[in-house]
Design a protein around this motif. Structure first.
Motif, PDB file in Angstrom:
ATOM      1  N   LYS A  51       0.837  -1.184   0.000  1.00 41.50           N
ATOM      2  CA  LYS A  51       0.000   0.000   0.000  1.00 41.50           C
ATOM      3  C   LYS A  51       0.880   1.244   0.000  1.00 41.50           C
ATOM      4  N   TYR A  94       1.285   4.847   1.182  1.00 38.46           N
ATOM      5  CA  TYR A  94       0.737   5.698   2.236  1.00 38.46           C
ATOM      6  C   TYR A  94       0.896   7.183   1.923  1.00 38.46           C
ATOM      7  N   LYS A  99       1.212   9.169  -1.488  1.00 37.92           N
ATOM      8  CA  LYS A  99       1.264   9.112  -2.952  1.00 37.92           C
ATOM      9  C   LYS A  99       2.163  10.186  -3.545  1.00 37.92           C
ATOM     10  N   LEU A 145       6.088   3.889   1.102  1.00 35.59           N
ATOM     11  CA  LEU A 145       5.431   2.598   1.249  1.00 35.59           C
ATOM     12  C   LEU A 145       5.351   2.134   2.699  1.00 35.59           C
ATOM     13  N   ARG A 174       4.162   2.733   6.515  1.00 35.64           N
ATOM     14  CA  ARG A 174       3.196   3.493   7.314  1.00 35.64           C
ATOM     15  C   ARG A 174       3.919   4.275   8.408  1.00 35.64           C
TER      16      ARG A 174
END
Length: 143
Positions: free
Chosen positions: A2, A4, A6, A59, A61
């Motif tokens: 994911k 986090y 962009k 990438l 968190r």
């Protein structure tokens, strides 16, 4: 996987792409100076490393959260604002010095490009003064 942050991710990919282009451009057209070619390759690798690091931080968190906390810290915001204000003051003085030096050079030598330099520097001095004035008026109205 994911993403986090962009903005940071795409920024990192852009920097990586610039590094790759710089690296392979130098390989495809080597310069006459061997030391310069080695320096360009090293610089390309460094830029690629920065791009990979930026994308990797986006990438994670934990790293994204730390970066946002750091960015929103009041002390860091104060330092950023103070440094921008001081930068504006320094640029104003430097532009004025360039304008005066160009006018002195024009007067002493009669070399016409000095007039263009003086005009450009003078226009930027006036532009910076007006921007500072309008931004000050804008923020005075907001208070």
């Amino acid at each position: 996987m994911k993403i986090y942050d962009k903005k940071k991710f795409w920024s990192g990919l852009g920097i990586l792409a610039i590094g790759i282009l710089f690296f392979f451009y130098d390989l495809s057209s080597p310069s006459a100076n061997g030391l310069q070619a080695k320096w360009n390759l090293i610089l390309g690798l460094i830029v690629m490393a920065f791009g990979i690091a930026d994308s990797a931080r986006a990438l994670s968190r934990k790293k994204t959260w730390e970066a946002r906390i750091e960015q929103m810290d009041e002390r860091n915001q104060l330092v950023r604002l103070a440094s921008k204000a001081k930068t504006l003051d320094i640029m104003q003085v430097l532009l004025f010095v360039v304008m005066v030096a160009s006018l002195v050079g024009l007067k002493k030598t009669g070399y016409l490009p000095f007039a263009g330099m003086a005009l450009a520097a003078g226009l930027f001095v006036v532009l910076v003064i007006f921007i500072e004035l309008f931004v000050g008026m804008y923020y005075e109205e907001k208070k």
